[in-house]
Design an enzyme around this catalytic site. Structure first.
Site, PDB file in Angstrom:
ATOM      1  N   TYR A  79      41.525  72.772  69.861  1.00 53.07           N
ATOM      2  CA  TYR A  79      40.810  74.005  69.500  1.00 53.07           C
ATOM      3  C   TYR A  79      40.548  74.886  70.715  1.00 53.07           C
ATOM      4  O   TYR A  79      40.501  76.116  70.588  1.00 53.07           O
ATOM      5  CB  TYR A  79      39.522  73.674  68.722  1.00 53.07           C
TER       6      TYR A  79
ATOM      7  N   GLN B  49      40.772  82.219  55.091  1.00 53.44           N
ATOM      8  CA  GLN B  49      40.925  80.815  55.498  1.00 53.44           C
ATOM      9  C   GLN B  49      41.087  80.755  57.014  1.00 53.44           C
ATOM     10  O   GLN B  49      41.112  79.680  57.594  1.00 53.44           O
ATOM     11  CB  GLN B  49      42.175  80.206  54.845  1.00 53.44           C
ATOM     12  N   ASN B  50      41.222  81.918  57.627  1.00 52.61           N
ATOM     13  CA  ASN B  50      41.487  81.948  59.067  1.00 52.61           C
ATOM     14  C   ASN B  50      40.215  81.722  59.871  1.00 52.61           C
ATOM     15  O   ASN B  50      39.140  82.158  59.484  1.00 52.61           O
ATOM     16  CB  ASN B  50      42.114  83.290  59.455  1.00 52.61           C
ATOM     17  N   VAL B  51      40.404  81.060  61.006  1.00 53.83           N
ATOM     18  CA  VAL B  51      39.249  80.792  61.866  1.00 53.83           C
ATOM     19  C   VAL B  51      39.178  81.808  63.004  1.00 53.83           C
ATOM     20  O   VAL B  51      38.281  81.746  63.835  1.00 53.83           O
ATOM     21  CB  VAL B  51      39.281  79.333  62.395  1.00 53.83           C
TER      22      VAL B  51
ATOM     23  N   HIS C  53      36.983  78.307  56.245  1.00 51.51           N
ATOM     24  CA  HIS C  53      37.327  77.120  57.041  1.00 51.51           C
ATOM     25  C   HIS C  53      36.694  77.128  58.430  1.00 51.51           C
ATOM     26  O   HIS C  53      37.162  76.426  59.320  1.00 51.51           O
ATOM     27  CB  HIS C  53      38.857  76.991  57.150  1.00 51.51           C
TER      28      HIS C  53
HETATM   29  P1  OAD Z   1      50.273  78.398  56.070  1.00 54.30           P
HETATM   30  O1  OAD Z   1      50.869  78.205  57.414  1.00 54.30           O
HETATM   31  O2  OAD Z   1      50.298  77.254  55.129  1.00 54.30           O
HETATM   32  O3  OAD Z   1      50.970  79.615  55.344  1.00 54.30           O
HETATM   33  C1  OAD Z   1      51.169  80.819  56.012  1.00 54.30           C
HETATM   34  C2  OAD Z   1      51.810  81.795  55.052  1.00 54.30           C
HETATM   35  O4  OAD Z   1      51.920  83.037  55.746  1.00 54.30           O
HETATM   36  C3  OAD Z   1      53.219  81.403  54.594  1.00 54.30           C
HETATM   37  O5  OAD Z   1      53.294  81.478  53.187  1.00 54.30           O
HETATM   38  C4  OAD Z   1      54.117  82.449  55.270  1.00 54.30           C
HETATM   39  O6  OAD Z   1      55.227  82.831  54.459  1.00 54.30           O
HETATM   40  C5  OAD Z   1      53.163  83.609  55.423  1.00 54.30           C
HETATM   41  N1  OAD Z   1      53.497  84.576  56.490  1.00 54.30           N
HETATM   42  C6  OAD Z   1      54.133  84.362  57.664  1.00 54.30           C
HETATM   43  N2  OAD Z   1      54.214  85.505  58.375  1.00 54.30           N
HETATM   44  C7  OAD Z   1      53.603  86.472  57.623  1.00 54.30           C
HETATM   45  C8  OAD Z   1      53.338  87.857  57.812  1.00 54.30           C
HETATM   46  N3  OAD Z   1      53.722  88.508  58.914  1.00 54.30           N
HETATM   47  N4  OAD Z   1      52.684  88.524  56.822  1.00 54.30           N
HETATM   48  C9  OAD Z   1      52.285  87.890  55.685  1.00 54.30           C
HETATM   49  N5  OAD Z   1      52.502  86.577  55.469  1.00 54.30           N
HETATM   50  C10 OAD Z   1      53.148  85.874  56.414  1.00 54.30           C
HETATM   51  O7  OAD Z   1      48.767  78.920  56.314  1.00 54.30           O
HETATM   52  P2  OAD Z   1      47.548  78.979  55.293  1.00 54.30           P
HETATM   53  O8  OAD Z   1      48.008  79.161  53.905  1.00 54.30           O
HETATM   54  O9  OAD Z   1      46.574  79.941  55.847  1.00 54.30           O
HETATM   55  O10 OAD Z   1      43.127  74.918  57.397  1.00 54.30           O
HETATM   56  O11 OAD Z   1      46.949  77.522  55.452  1.00 54.30           O
HETATM   57  C11 OAD Z   1      45.785  77.178  54.795  1.00 54.30           C
HETATM   58  C12 OAD Z   1      44.966  76.228  55.633  1.00 54.30           C
HETATM   59  O12 OAD Z   1      45.771  75.129  56.040  1.00 54.30           O
HETATM   60  C13 OAD Z   1      44.489  76.806  56.942  1.00 54.30           C
HETATM   61  O13 OAD Z   1      43.265  77.524  56.798  1.00 54.30           O
HETATM   62  C14 OAD Z   1      44.301  75.611  57.812  1.00 54.30           C
HETATM   63  C15 OAD Z   1      45.580  74.877  57.454  1.00 54.30           C
HETATM   64  O14 OAD Z   1      45.629  73.547  57.673  1.00 54.30           O
HETATM   65  C16 OAD Z   1      42.450  74.161  58.263  1.00 54.30           C
HETATM   66  O15 OAD Z   1      42.815  73.939  59.402  1.00 54.30           O
HETATM   67  C17 OAD Z   1      41.201  73.570  57.686  1.00 54.30           C
END
Ligand code: OAD
Length: 239
Positions: free
Chosen positions: A63, A96-98, A114
């Site tokens: 982190y 969900q972003n930190v 989160h």
């Molecule tokens: P992911 O990494 O699972 O998904 C990211 C998404 O962003 C994917 O569907 C990509 O296609 C999309 N993406 C990439 N570049 C992009 C852009 N320029 N514009 C729009 N979309 C884009 O991340 P999260 O869904 O946020 O939790 O993950 C959820 C949680 O899992 C996070 O909050 C974190 C992680 O483990 C914890 O750490 C507790």
């Protein structure tokens, strides 16, 4: 006793759920894309209570590196576009972003599901939360009650304290947006199911999967920084 009328907030309410893709164009890696954070780090080693028990130094370092990077990046065109929505709408972001890029762009209502990278908290009293103005926390950095400080992050296996609040918010949407999330982490991914069926919904993600069973959903398979300025212009025009 006087008869009074209260002024109803007549602004339409836009609720926006964001994920790591929202910040990708600022230079922050997502979790599950190619070369994403979870490809290079094992969740069980850095993002669980067991990892913290076993190797707090490794967890702190993971982190610390994320936080260091956060001090070096800036909000992108997508974050800035969402701020403009506030000219005409009551906008609530649920992220969900930190990172703090929505706040730094100027969005006024942001709920972090989160946790927050720039905050740390006590390991004996979860209400003792401190805002950091530097990136590094070390083993031995303690709260005022003398316990080690930990990242103010919701780890896998921990409860998500803000989820009830987020669910109530989502139910009040007049328009709902999902931006840059793979929708695989629950309970966040389930929030969309609380939005009334007739409400217009937008999902902005270059790899947006086809969502089944969600009514009135428009999918924009584009990057946030590309899609959002135009989408926001349209919503402001249509009111
Ligand atoms: P992911 O990494 O699972 O998904 C990211 C998404 O962003 C994917 O569907 C990509 O296609 C999309 N993406 C990439 N570049 C992009 C852009 N320029 N514009 C729009 N979309 C884009 O991340 P999260 O869904 O946020 O939790 O993950 C959820 C949680 O899992 C996070 O909050 C974190 C992680 O483990 C914890 O750490 C507790």
């Amino acid at each position: 006793m006087y008869l009074v009328t209260t002024k109803r907030n007549t602004m339409k309410r836009i609720i926006i759920l964001t994920g790591a893709g929202m910040s990708a164009e600022s230079g922050i890696s997502t979790f599950r894309d190619n070369n994403g954070l979870w490809e290079n780090h094992r969740i069980e080693e850095v993002a669980t209570p067991e990892a913290w028990e076993r190797n707090p130094e490794m967890v702190l370092e993971f982190y610390n590196q994320r936080r260091k990077q956060l001090f070096e990046v800036k909000p992108n065109a997508g974050h800035r576009a969402l701020v403009r929505l506030e000219k005409k709408f009551d906008v609530q972001i649920i992220t969900q972003n930190v990172d703090d890029l929505h706040e730094r762009a100027g969005s006024s209502k942001v709920l972090h599901l989160h946790g927050e990278l720039k905050k740390v908290r006590s390991t004996v009293d979860q209400n003792l939360i401190y805002e950091l103005d530097h990136w590094e926390i070390k083993l031995g950095d303690k709260c005022e009650k003398g316990s080690q400080l930990r990242p103010h992050i919701v780890w896998f296996g921990e409860t998500v304290p803000m989820i009830d609040k987020a669910t109530e918010m989502v139910k009040t949407s007049d328009i709902f947006m999902v931006i840059g999330t793979s929708m695989v982490v629950y309970p966040a991914a389930g929030l969309i199911h609380y939005v009334e069926w007739e409400i217009p919904k937008y999902y902005v993600d270059p790899k947006a999967f086809s969502v089944q069973g969600i009514s009135n959903l428009k999918v924009l398979r584009q990057k946030a920084g590309e899609a959002l300025p135009g989408l926001v212009d349209r919503l402001l025009k249509e009111g």
